[in-house]
Design a protein around this motif. Structure first.
Motif, PDB file in Angstrom:
ATOM      1  N   PHE A 152       1.185  -4.561  -1.920  1.00 17.02           N
ATOM      2  CA  PHE A 152       0.737  -3.551  -0.976  1.00 17.02           C
ATOM      3  C   PHE A 152       0.088  -2.376  -1.709  1.00 17.02           C
ATOM      4  O   PHE A 152      -0.935  -1.842  -1.282  1.00 17.02           O
ATOM      5  N   ALA A 197      -3.808  -1.243  -1.567  1.00 11.93           N
ATOM      6  CA  ALA A 197      -4.204   0.118  -1.204  1.00 11.93           C
ATOM      7  C   ALA A 197      -5.163   0.701  -2.236  1.00 11.93           C
ATOM      8  O   ALA A 197      -6.149   1.361  -1.885  1.00 11.93           O
ATOM      9  N   THR A 228      -7.411   3.478  -0.399  1.00  8.78           N
ATOM     10  CA  THR A 228      -6.520   4.176   0.526  1.00  8.78           C
ATOM     11  C   THR A 228      -5.242   4.681  -0.155  1.00  8.78           C
ATOM     12  O   THR A 228      -4.358   5.206   0.524  1.00  8.78           O
ATOM     13  N   HIS A 253      -4.587   1.151   7.164  1.00  8.25           N
ATOM     14  CA  HIS A 253      -3.309   0.478   7.391  1.00  8.25           C
ATOM     15  C   HIS A 253      -2.550   0.245   6.099  1.00  8.25           C
ATOM     16  O   HIS A 253      -1.324   0.217   6.082  1.00  8.25           O
ATOM     17  N   ARG A 254      -3.252   0.061   5.000  1.00  9.60           N
ATOM     18  CA  ARG A 254      -2.624  -0.119   3.689  1.00  9.60           C
ATOM     19  C   ARG A 254      -2.808   1.168   2.896  1.00  9.60           C
ATOM     20  O   ARG A 254      -3.829   1.377   2.257  1.00  9.60           O
ATOM     21  N   THR A 255      -1.822   2.023   2.945  1.00 13.94           N
ATOM     22  CA  THR A 255      -1.931   3.300   2.240  1.00 13.94           C
ATOM     23  C   THR A 255      -0.573   3.714   1.706  1.00 13.94           C
ATOM     24  O   THR A 255       0.468   3.318   2.261  1.00 13.94           O
ATOM     25  N   SER A 256      -0.577   4.487   0.629  1.00 13.49           N
ATOM     26  CA  SER A 256       0.645   5.044   0.063  1.00 13.49           C
ATOM     27  C   SER A 256       0.293   6.371  -0.593  1.00 13.49           C
ATOM     28  O   SER A 256      -0.857   6.615  -0.956  1.00 13.49           O
ATOM     29  N   GLN A 269       5.583   5.097   1.138  1.00 10.89           N
ATOM     30  CA  GLN A 269       4.809   4.118   1.902  1.00 10.89           C
ATOM     31  C   GLN A 269       5.194   4.224   3.376  1.00 10.89           C
ATOM     32  O   GLN A 269       6.339   3.947   3.743  1.00 10.89           O
ATOM     33  N   VAL A 295       2.767   0.497   7.282  1.00  9.99           N
ATOM     34  CA  VAL A 295       2.137  -0.399   6.306  1.00  9.99           C
ATOM     35  C   VAL A 295       2.692  -1.821   6.438  1.00  9.99           C
ATOM     36  O   VAL A 295       1.990  -2.800   6.191  1.00  9.99           O
TER      37      VAL A 295
END
Length: 269
Positions: free
Chosen positions: A40, A44, A49, A93-96, A185, A189
């Motif tokens: 994940f 990102a 992201t 949608h895929r972010t941290s 996170q 996600v």
């Protein structure tokens, strides 16, 4: 990307240590010779992201004494989280968010079991102080009890899975890093990747396989699936270095009572 002490998260860190930390983190996630386990986080980064924030502080006492001042490391983290939580849904949608610390929480305690414990204690004390600065109430859908399988740390109304990396983690390389850092996170996600879904099972199979190759110790037995019976998210935030090391019997974190009117919030004072 931003210094988290007083500004929103932005594209580039102006100082050398921040640039160096970001480069080190980026290089390890994109290393094709030794694939990083968290797919994940890698995704990102590739999507653009992933966000960074930086906290530089040398005077953040580890005490959690009622009535003492709000330390710069906690305030910097809270400011970064507040800004990030407001932006996260629009980032992707895929972010941290990766918060990197230099000098914060006291001197580097070295390596070995005692050093890992020192970082663990510092992390939980910091997370508790950050929680005290949250201007938002705890979300209604998230239990207050960390022993619940659906509990998660929340800030600004956003549930977030938390991952800690420290310089003391040497054998568990996936949790090691030259700087103390915390990755947040958002729970969204993982939507569509629950343990009961085929996509979720496939993602976990890949992650566990990469952990076997990446770390010098087996995957931690506390790793589990959110919401399943017996799962405790908090035990997965800070993983012990040694195989078979005991985790604290109870979560060191507690959800505060509703804030009284006029109480201090992140960014105030």
């Amino acid at each position: 990307m931003s210094g988290a002490m007083s500004a929103p998260v932005t594209p580039r860190a102006p100082r050398d240590w921040k640039r160096r930390a970001e480069e080190l983190f980026t290089d390890r996630l994109l290393d094709e010779r030794s694939p990083f386990p968290c797919v994940f986080g890698v995704d990102a980064l590739r999507r653009g992201t992933l966000r960074f924030a930086f906290v530089d502080d040398t005077a953040d006492p580890p005490s959690e004494t009622p009535g003492d001042g709000i330390e710069p490391a906690a305030r910097g983290t809270a400011l970064a989280l507040a800004d990030y939580a407001a932006r996260a849904p629009s980032i992707g949608h895929r972010t941290s968010l990766v918060v990197v610390y230099r000098g914060a929480l006291g001197p580097h305690p070295g390596a070995g079991r005692d050093a890992v414990k020192a970082y663990r204690d510092r992390f939980w004390a910091l997370l508790q102080r950050v929680h005290r600065l949250d201007a938002h109430p705890w979300p209604d859908g998230i239990p207050h009890d960390p022993e619940s399988p659906t509990w998660e740390f929340c800030f600004a109304g956003t549930p977030m899975f938390v991952v800690v990396n420290t310089p003391a983690h040497e054998r568990r390389r996936s949790r090691g890093f030259p700087y103390f850092c915390i990755t947040f996170q958002p729970r969204f996600v993982f939507e569509g990747l629950e343990g009961s879904s085929s996509q979720g099972r496939n993602a976990r199979r890949i992650i566990r396989g990469r952990l076997d190759d990446y770390d010098d110790v087996p995957p931690a037995p506390v790793l589990g699936d959110y919401g399943t019976a017996g799962n405790r998210e908090w035990t997965q935030y800070f993983l012990e270095e040694e195989e078979g090391a005991a985790v604290p019997p109870r979560c060191p974190f507690s959800v505060r009572a509703p804030r009284a009117p006029g109480a201090q919030r992140a960014g105030e004072g």
